[in-house]
Enzyme design. Structure first.
Site, PDB file in Angstrom:
ATOM      1  N   HIS A  72       8.932  15.287  12.675  1.00 45.56           N
ATOM      2  CA  HIS A  72       8.336  13.961  12.555  1.00 45.56           C
ATOM      3  C   HIS A  72       9.207  13.004  13.365  1.00 45.56           C
ATOM      4  O   HIS A  72      10.082  13.454  14.087  1.00 45.56           O
ATOM      5  CB  HIS A  72       8.196  13.541  11.095  1.00 45.56           C
ATOM      6  CG  HIS A  72       9.491  13.495  10.352  1.00 45.56           C
ATOM      7  ND1 HIS A  72       9.922  14.546   9.570  1.00 45.56           N
ATOM      8  CD2 HIS A  72      10.444  12.556  10.287  1.00 45.56           C
ATOM      9  CE1 HIS A  72      11.095  14.230   9.039  1.00 45.56           C
ATOM     10  NE2 HIS A  72      11.443  13.030   9.462  1.00 45.56           N
ATOM     11  N   CYS A 118       5.290  18.957   8.454  1.00 45.33           N
ATOM     12  CA  CYS A 118       6.200  19.009   7.308  1.00 45.33           C
ATOM     13  C   CYS A 118       5.514  19.516   6.033  1.00 45.33           C
ATOM     14  O   CYS A 118       5.147  20.680   5.969  1.00 45.33           O
ATOM     15  CB  CYS A 118       6.854  17.650   7.117  1.00 45.33           C
ATOM     16  SG  CYS A 118       8.429  17.773   6.252  1.00 45.33           S
TER      17      CYS A 118
END
Lengths: 250, 464
Positions: free
Chosen positions: A195, A96
């Site tokens: 994630h 991310c």
């Protein structure tokens, strides 16, 4: 001889937003269960990274405010060492926000351009505060099977010509919601928006990282299979949920 | 005319949805009322003789608002309030329409006070519409990042909302939460701080789930002399900027917790009160303290405050207790790492042999991203849990998380909610206590099942 995986966790206090702790716990558990020693070093702002001291480097996600401080530290303190580590073949996993900062640059929502480390040949831009965020469950087809996770990002990432994505999006948005690519692979550096946490539910990918990281130093390496029944159930449930509901944006 | 139509439509829709048992009957009536009369909230709120109060924050909104309503009633005032969880504009509109007469006025309008719990992201809009005389902020934790975006985004929304408040509006702030305390700087009106002073309840270090560990003013890492839970504690910035926890005027001087309840001593400008509460956990001590602080800012006397706290019964799904098939069942909503850590700490404080059922759903109201469970310290259950049932549509995510806490041999997955509850009840000895810990949508499901079974003893056994 006892094998040892030496992990550097970059900015654990600043870049820890989406259960990134699960990735560390997973690497540790999957090493220890195989009798591989595990050594974790946490490196915060101002602390130097010595490329030869690590087999694997992990950097997680963060909010914009934290990302700005990390970008500064990468430029001043760690960036050069991370490029050296990547050149030596040290495995890097960037999730991310960490993925965005390891590209060439990241233009944040307010238009400011944060310099990146340049491990990945890509750049990211946030279309502005009003733009739709890419939020939801993701399934990606990767060289080793499927990857499952959750994405939540405003930035759109564009790979340079010749740079390979980590996988193809089966459900979700991926790098930019446009070209069907998710993440990036440059040598032994892996970047992704997934994630959830990423590694516990994707044990084969976790093992791939561990194995690649250790191969550099150990010729004889056997990755004993582990009891992954719960992992596989969680993986399968995530695939089911993501593909049944399709792409929903909130 | 428009207003009358809006109120009538909302009342009719509420009656209909209750008759048909479609939800709690607040979303549709509120939407209708707002559609017919977009100014319904500001116009109706203006007619509340005692004005309005907003209660917001990540954790504790529902319980704090409920405690506050009890105090307001004990002080002899009438309350207009939204129902638990219906905390968007339409929930407020529905509450106002439901309480109003058809002509748009309120019975006993002079003595009516609006007490509204408001969703974090709805605070700016609610503050513009309600023109509140008081806004109470409880805390700011990472919660449902998929819905609200980043924690910092919520903090920025709140700063803007506070900046635009009327100069006469009081802002009541948790001194122990750095990102809440920082709102004082932008408040145009009076500020009242509350906080916990009983440092025997604290620990020295931050847990993994801690968020706001950075100085709100200069961004350096904060130093804590005491941490109560999450990032709540006695904090200061160690650098030149010298920002620190402000001193509070409403403080908990003594907090005693056990598995059955909480005993609090609170010092406030008008004196001191001690309050026994049927709620467990330090987070509920904070909720009570927040309600007392708001009541004190409104000028209520210590007598009314103590009576109001004493009248408290737990809110829907917030530590509600039931008796099902000879087992005592307590349902405790958990939706973010800091909250769940504190719940786990509370239920394991009494010793071993704890029976637990965890329900993890990922609908919009739960938060679609379940990553947060990786920031929870489930290790707290190790050696303490006797049975551990896991359910919800994300049951396997939870099972995997528990495996990492060394609880895999104990935890049992039952994806179906009814089957899971039956298993958990069977695993709990007769006269024993079962803790059911669901996310929001799972709570609605679980509560309905338990309520049905509680009315018909042993029903859950018959369905085996």
């Amino acid at each position: 001889m006892t094998l040892k995986l030496r992990l550097a966790h970059l900015y654990p206090k600043l870049m820890n937003i989406y259960g990134d702790r699960g990735n560390i716990l997973c690497l540790e558990r999957r090493c220890r269960e195989r009798g591989i020693a595990f050594e974790l070093t946490e490196l915060g702002l101002g602390e130097k990274l010595k490329p030869k001291d690590y087999d694997l480097v992990f950097i997680g996600g963060a909010q914009d405010r934290e990302q700005r401080r990390v970008a500064e530290d990468l430029a001043k303190v760690k960036g050069k060492a991370i490029r050296e580590a990547a050149a030596k073949g040290v495995v890097i996993l960037a999730v991310c926000g960490g993925y965005q900062l390891l590209g060439r640059h990241y233009r944040i929502a307010e238009g400011e351009e944060l310099p990146g480390v340049g491990v990945f040949g890509l750049w990211t831009e946030h279309p502005g505060p009003g733009a739709k965020r890419f939020i939801g469950n993701v399934v990606v087809e990767w060289a080793g099977g499927t990857l499952v996770g959750f994405e939540n990002h405003g930035g759109r990432t564009h790979l340079d010509a010749g740079v390979e994505p980590l996988g193809r999006v089966v459900a979700g948005f991926g790098n930019n919601g446009d070209d069907g690519g998710e993440g990036a692979v440059c040598g032994n550096a892996y970047g992704t928006y997934l994630h959830g946490s990423l590694l516990p539910k994707n044990p084969r990918f976790a093992d791939h990282l561990i194995e690649t990281a250790l191969r550099r130093r150990y010729k004889y390496l056997e990755m004993a299979p582990l009891d992954d029944r719960v992992e596989e159930m969680a993986h399968a449930a995530a695939v089911r949920l993501a593909t049944r509901r399709g792409i929903i944006s909130v | 005319m428009r207003r009358i139509a809006a109120i009538a439509a909302a009342k009719a829709a509420a009656a209909l949805s209750q008759r048909l048992k479609v939800g709690g009957g607040t979303a549709l009536p509120g939407l209708l009322a707002e559609r017919i009369d977009p100014d319904i909230v500001p116009e109706m709120a203006r007619r509340l003789g005692q004005g309005s109060i907003i209660v917001t924050g990540t954790n504790g909104k529902t319980t704090t608002a409920r405690l506050l309503r009890g105090i307001v009633r004990a002080a002899g005032l009438g309350v207009v309030a939204n129902r638990a969880g219906s905390n968007l504009m339409r929930g407020i509109a529905a509450a106002l329409a439901e309480a109003a007469r058809l002509d748009g006025g309120f019975a006993g309008a002079k003595r009516r006070l609006g007490v509204f719990e408001v969703d974090e992201a709805t605070v700016p809009e609610a503050a513009r519409a309600l023109k509140p005389r008081l806004v109470l902020f409880t805390n700011l934790f990472r919660d449902q990042l998929d819905r609200y975006g980043e924690v910092e985004h919520v903090a920025a929304l709140w700063r803007d909302a506070v900046r635009q408040l009327d100069r006469s509006a009081t802002v009541v702030l948790n001194a122990d939460d750095p990102s809440i305390a920082g709102l004082a700087q932008v408040s145009p009106g009076p500020v009242l701080f509350y906080g916990v002073e009983d440092t025997s309840r604290g620990s020295g270090g931050l847990e993994h789930a801690a968020d706001a560990r950075w100085c709100p003013s200069c961004g350096s890492e904060l130093a804590y002399s005491t941490v109560f839970y999450g990032h709540l504690g006695h904090w200061s910035c160690p650098t030149h900027c010298r920002v620190a926890r402000p001193s509070a005027s409403v403080v908990a001087t003594r907090v005693e917790l056990d598995a059955e309840g909480t005993s609090l001593a609170i010092a406030l400008p008008g004196g001191e009160i001690s309050a026994p509460l049927p709620l467990t956990g330090l987070y509920n001590a904070y909720n009570a303290l927040a309600a007392v602080a708001a009541a004190s800012a409104l000028g209520f006397g210590t007598g009314a405050i103590a009576r109001g706290l004493g009248s408290f019964t737990a809110a829907f799904g917030r530590q509600e207790r039931m008796n099902v098939g000879g087992r005592r069942v307590q349902v405790i909503l958990a939706k973010n790492p800091a909250g769940l850590n504190e719940v786990l700490r509370t239920i394991t404080a009494g010793g071993a042999d704890v029976d637990v059922a965890l329900f993890l759903n990922d609908d919009i109201a739960d938060g679609r991203d379940v990553s947060w469970i990786w920031d929870v310290d489930f290790d707290l259950l190790a050696g303490k849990a006797r049975s551990l049932t896991v359910s919800g549509n994300r049951a396997w995510d939870m099972a995997l998380r528990l495996k990492y806490a060394g609880l895999d041999s104990l935890s049992q997955v039952e994806e179906d909610a009814a089957a899971a509850l039956r298993r958990a009840l069977r695993a709990t000895p007769e006269d024993g206590q079962l803790y059911v810990i669901p996310t929001y949508t799972a709570m609605l499901q679980v509560r309905e099942l338990l309520a049905r079974w509680a009315r018909r003893p042993a029903f859950w056994e018959a369905e085996k």
